[in-house]
Design a protein around this motif. Structure first.
Motif, PDB file in Angstrom:
ATOM      1  N   ILE A   1      -8.636   3.550  -4.309  1.00  0.00           N
ATOM      2  CA  ILE A   1      -7.574   2.741  -3.685  1.00  0.00           C
ATOM      3  C   ILE A   1      -6.407   3.214  -4.383  1.00  0.00           C
ATOM      4  CG2 ILE A   1      -9.317   0.920  -3.003  1.00  0.00           C
ATOM      5  CD1 ILE A   1      -7.403  -0.809  -4.920  1.00  0.00           C
TER       6      ILE A   1
ATOM      7  N   LYS B   1       0.806  -1.275   0.144  1.00  0.00           N
ATOM      8  CA  LYS B   1      -0.051  -0.091  -0.102  1.00  0.00           C
ATOM      9  C   LYS B   1       0.971   1.072   0.136  1.00  0.00           C
ATOM     10  CE  LYS B   1      -4.116  -1.967   0.436  1.00  0.00           C
ATOM     11  NZ  LYS B   1      -5.026  -1.750   1.343  1.00  0.00           N
TER      12      LYS B   1
ATOM     13  N   PRO C   1     -16.613  -2.942  -6.468  1.00  0.00           N
ATOM     14  CA  PRO C   1     -16.508  -2.306  -5.354  1.00  0.00           C
ATOM     15  C   PRO C   1     -15.835  -2.897  -4.181  1.00  0.00           C
ATOM     16  CG  PRO C   1     -18.607  -3.646  -6.024  1.00  0.00           C
ATOM     17  CD  PRO C   1     -17.592  -3.671  -7.106  1.00  0.00           C
ATOM     18  N   PHE C   2     -15.487  -3.922  -4.123  1.00  0.00           N
ATOM     19  CA  PHE C   2     -15.037  -4.633  -3.123  1.00  0.00           C
ATOM     20  C   PHE C   2     -13.434  -4.869  -3.409  1.00  0.00           C
ATOM     21  CE2 PHE C   2     -19.295  -5.939  -2.313  1.00  0.00           C
ATOM     22  CZ  PHE C   2     -19.452  -5.543  -1.173  1.00  0.00           C
TER      23      PHE C   2
ATOM     24  N   ARG D   1      -3.311 -11.864   7.244  1.00  0.00           N
ATOM     25  CA  ARG D   1      -4.720 -12.227   6.315  1.00  0.00           C
ATOM     26  C   ARG D   1      -5.083 -13.561   6.171  1.00  0.00           C
ATOM     27  NH1 ARG D   1      -8.341  -9.296   2.042  1.00  0.00           N
ATOM     28  NH2 ARG D   1      -9.248 -11.273   1.118  1.00  0.00           N
TER      29      ARG D   1
ATOM     30  N   THR E   1     -18.902   1.519   6.309  1.00  0.00           N
ATOM     31  CA  THR E   1     -19.135   1.196   4.886  1.00  0.00           C
ATOM     32  C   THR E   1     -20.692   0.768   4.852  1.00  0.00           C
ATOM     33  OG1 THR E   1     -18.277  -0.978   5.492  1.00  0.00           O
ATOM     34  CG2 THR E   1     -17.002   0.656   4.169  1.00  0.00           C
TER      35      THR E   1
ATOM     36  N   LEU F   1      -5.241  -5.125   8.604  1.00  0.00           N
ATOM     37  CA  LEU F   1      -4.886  -5.675   7.125  1.00  0.00           C
ATOM     38  C   LEU F   1      -5.045  -4.483   6.165  1.00  0.00           C
ATOM     39  CD1 LEU F   1      -7.336  -8.739   7.044  1.00  0.00           C
ATOM     40  CD2 LEU F   1      -5.043  -8.776   7.395  1.00  0.00           C
ATOM     41  N   ILE F   2      -6.063  -3.380   6.381  1.00  0.00           N
ATOM     42  CA  ILE F   2      -6.001  -2.429   5.383  1.00  0.00           C
ATOM     43  C   ILE F   2      -4.841  -1.691   4.879  1.00  0.00           C
ATOM     44  CG2 ILE F   2      -6.969  -0.064   4.899  1.00  0.00           C
ATOM     45  CD1 ILE F   2      -9.737  -1.025   5.828  1.00  0.00           C
TER      46      ILE F   2
ATOM     47  N   ARG G   1      -2.220   1.290  -4.728  1.00  0.00           N
ATOM     48  CA  ARG G   1      -1.390   0.074  -4.653  1.00  0.00           C
ATOM     49  C   ARG G   1       0.271   0.724  -4.857  1.00  0.00           C
ATOM     50  NH1 ARG G   1      -4.900  -2.170  -2.819  1.00  0.00           N
ATOM     51  NH2 ARG G   1      -5.745  -4.054  -3.260  1.00  0.00           N
TER      52      ARG G   1
ATOM     53  N   CYS H   1     -11.429  -6.785  -0.425  1.00  0.00           N
ATOM     54  CA  CYS H   1     -12.205  -6.691   0.547  1.00  0.00           C
ATOM     55  C   CYS H   1     -12.467  -8.046   1.474  1.00  0.00           C
ATOM     56  CB  CYS H   1     -13.570  -6.068   0.607  1.00  0.00           C
ATOM     57  SG  CYS H   1     -14.564  -6.011   2.167  1.00  0.00           S
TER      58      CYS H   1
ATOM     59  N   TRP I   1       0.983  -8.378   6.458  1.00  0.00           N
ATOM     60  CA  TRP I   1      -0.345  -8.426   5.776  1.00  0.00           C
ATOM     61  C   TRP I   1      -0.342  -9.896   5.456  1.00  0.00           C
ATOM     62  CZ3 TRP I   1      -1.206 -10.338   0.964  1.00  0.00           C
ATOM     63  CH2 TRP I   1      -2.667 -10.333   0.522  1.00  0.00           C
TER      64      TRP I   1
ATOM     65  N   VAL J   1     -18.762   2.845  -1.843  1.00  0.00           N
ATOM     66  CA  VAL J   1     -18.320   3.554  -0.512  1.00  0.00           C
ATOM     67  C   VAL J   1     -16.823   3.594  -0.310  1.00  0.00           C
ATOM     68  CG1 VAL J   1     -20.700   3.319   0.712  1.00  0.00           C
ATOM     69  CG2 VAL J   1     -18.923   1.396   0.968  1.00  0.00           C
TER      70      VAL J   1
ATOM     71  N   TYR K   1      -1.548   5.273   3.322  1.00  0.00           N
ATOM     72  CA  TYR K   1      -2.127   4.663   4.218  1.00  0.00           C
ATOM     73  C   TYR K   1      -1.679   4.654   5.694  1.00  0.00           C
ATOM     74  CZ  TYR K   1      -4.891   2.246   0.456  1.00  0.00           C
ATOM     75  OH  TYR K   1      -5.729   2.003  -0.625  1.00  0.00           O
TER      76      TYR K   1
END
Ligand code: HEM
Length: 497
Positions: free
Chosen positions: A373, A83, A435-436, A108, A308, A96-97, A375, A443, A104, A369, A87
């Protein structure tokens, strides 16, 4: 210096809008509010089909990727799982985000289990209880001329759901110091501060940021959030002790969770008795998370899972309130599947609600929502004709991806659930709708969210008819961290027969 020189050289061939010397493209965004910045980014992304480069001052370059094929390559690349620096503003090193790739990947793997479908299905009774409470709470607005804002009700409901499903706690009954209104306001304020920081390039520098009032305020609200997370963990640890008396504390614990503990049934694919909910995995995992790792996970799930779900359900109701004929079609389907009170709110029955699923997807398309994002490349990566060096920030803008006329047709801006008819879906690239997000770092809660949204919408829509004086064109969006309406979610309700 050498890195920046490398970035300048590499970026020479990437198209971009005209820039302003050392300021780069920053002037496009300066002086604009959250709505203006989102609209400007949307315009700049729409103008380019594949890549756009934006320099935010002399040192920060974003490579914005606009087409599904290239987005897929990035999200599936094994060297693009890091990320970018912003972030870090979340200050959740182990959540995790925002966790660094090496942390991670271990976490995860350990946490994936608590989001599997079999476990998620056991959450449905908790979703149902909270949905029933929500329809009861908003009933105070029946018969009133003045519209009310649905979002605060939905936010409390989503927070209760997360506490019930992830921590096994029934927060209606627990001491309000565990998660009270103060935490709720602190989370909201923290979002605003992080958003203000990420929109002000000067504040990217930690030493400069630390000299501002934002930093002081951030530390104050973090104290509230962290101590609430610590109290949640302590309360949870007590319930995991062998001496814990479930009968004596039955008010504190989610009743569905108590049933599971009391039954002490063994699960099929795990020899830990009934250790199914998220917090049990975090506390009792073989990975042996440290206290600060546990706190970051608890905080991440509360922050990522509650706002969310609340926003997406409220956005969907606004879309249905501005499209009464679509609302009626959803209700007809709900009445057909749940034709009597005896029909169980089971996963299999929820799957039968195909039109509702298309409506939710259309709402996720127009109002994702999590709209943007980032990377970062961990090593050199070949992408079409480019040799992308390590350390490059990719930005993926789902808000624009989901509204591109070249992908969604001339009615891309309209609310039309038929965009998700199977015959239309199969003609589109699978990475046109994200969206995810996609790939390994998608997500973790996407199935959780879809089930929770369906249960909430079934209960809301079969009890009430929603209307609003706003029109679809009045719905304007802004981003802090998530995609929000510029106005309230103003609706009126009427009882259905
Ligand atoms: C409508 C609801 C939701 C949407 C649209 C959504 C969307 C997303 C997106 C786009 C990401 C990727 C973020 C990034 O790469 O920066 C993400 C990550 C994540 N989401 Fe969700 N989310 C939703 C609900 C939830 C729920 C209910 C939970 C938990 C119960 C959750 C937990 C997470 C976590 C932990 C991550 C980080 C995953 C990782 O990096 O491994 N989300 N979400």
């Amino acid at each position: 210096y050498f890195q920046h020189k490398k970035f300048y050289k590499f970026s020479e061939n990437i198209p971009s809008p005209p820039s302003f010397g050392l300021l780069g493209h920053a002037p496009y965004f300066l002086g604009k509010n959250e709505q203006g910045r989102l609209e400007m980014l949307h315009q700049l992304c729409l103008e380019q089909k594949t890549y756009t480069k934006l320099w935010l001052g002399p040192a920060i370059m974003w490579m914005i990727v606009n087409d599904p094929k290239t987005i897929q390559k990035i999200l599936l690349s094994p060297v693009c799982l890091e990320k970018p620096f912003f972030y870090k503003f979340l200050r959740l090193e182990n959540g995790l985000i925002s966790a660094k790739y090496d942390v991670w990947k271990i976490h995860r793997k350990a946490l994936n289990y608590s989001f599997n479908l079999r476990i998620l299905q056991t959450f449905i009774p908790i979703f149902v209880d909270n949905a029933q409470k929500l329809i009861n709470d908003i009933s105070v607005n029946l018969g009133k001329k003045k519209q009310f804002d649905l979002l605060p009700y939905a936010t409390k409901t989503a927070l209760n759901m997360i506490c019930g499903t992830s921590f096994g706690l029934d927060i209606k009954n627990v001491d309000s110091s565990l998660i009270g209104d103060d935490v709720f306001h602190a989370l909201e304020k923290l979002n605003k501060i992080i958003s203000a920081r990420s929109h002000s390039f000067l504040l990217y520098s930690e030493p400069i940021y630390r000299m501002t009032n934002y930093y002081r305020d951030e530390m104050q609200v973090r104290k509230v959030c962290y101590s609430s997370a610590d109290r949640l963990i302590t309360a949870k640890r007590e319930t995991l002790s062998p001496d814990f008396d479930f009968n004596a504390n039955s008010d504190l614990i989610e009743k569905h969770v108590i049933q599971k503990y009391m039954n002490k049934e063994k699960s099929v694919d795990d020899d830990m008795p009934t250790r199914k909910i998220f917090i049990d995995h975090v506390i009792c995992n073989d990975t042996k998370f440290t206290d600060s790792e546990i706190r970051d996970h608890v905080y991440t799930v509360v922050a990522a899972g509650s706002e969310t779900t609340a926003l997406q359900s409220s956005h969907t109701i606004m879309l249905l309130a501005t499209h009464p004929e679509i609302q009626e079609r959803v209700v007809a389907e709900i009445k057909e599947v749940f034709y009597s009170d005896e029909v169980e709110m089971s996963y299999d029955n929820l799957v039968k609600l195909e039109y509702l699923e298309r409506v939710i997807k259309e709402s996720l398309r127009l109002c994702p929502v999590v709209p943007i994002i980032g990377r970062e490349t961990q090593a050199t990566m070949k992408l079409d004709e480019f040799e992308i060096p390590a350390g490059i920030t990719f930005i993926i803008n789902f808000y624009t991806l989901h509204r591109r006329p070249d992908i969604w047709g001339d009615d891309a801006e309209e609310f039309n659930p038929d965009h998700f008819l199977p015959e239309h879906v199969e003609k589109r690239h699978p990475y046109s709708f994200l969206p995810f997000s996609g790939g390994q770092r998608n997500c973790i809660g996407y199935r959780y969210a879809m089930i929770a949204l369906k249960v909430l919408l079934v209960y809301l829509l079969r009890k009430y008819k929603f209307s609003t004086t706003m029109t679809y064109k009045d719905l304007r969006f802004r981003t802090d961290i998530n995609l929000k309406l510029c106005t309230e979610h103003s609706v009126s309700i009427e009882l259905r027969q």
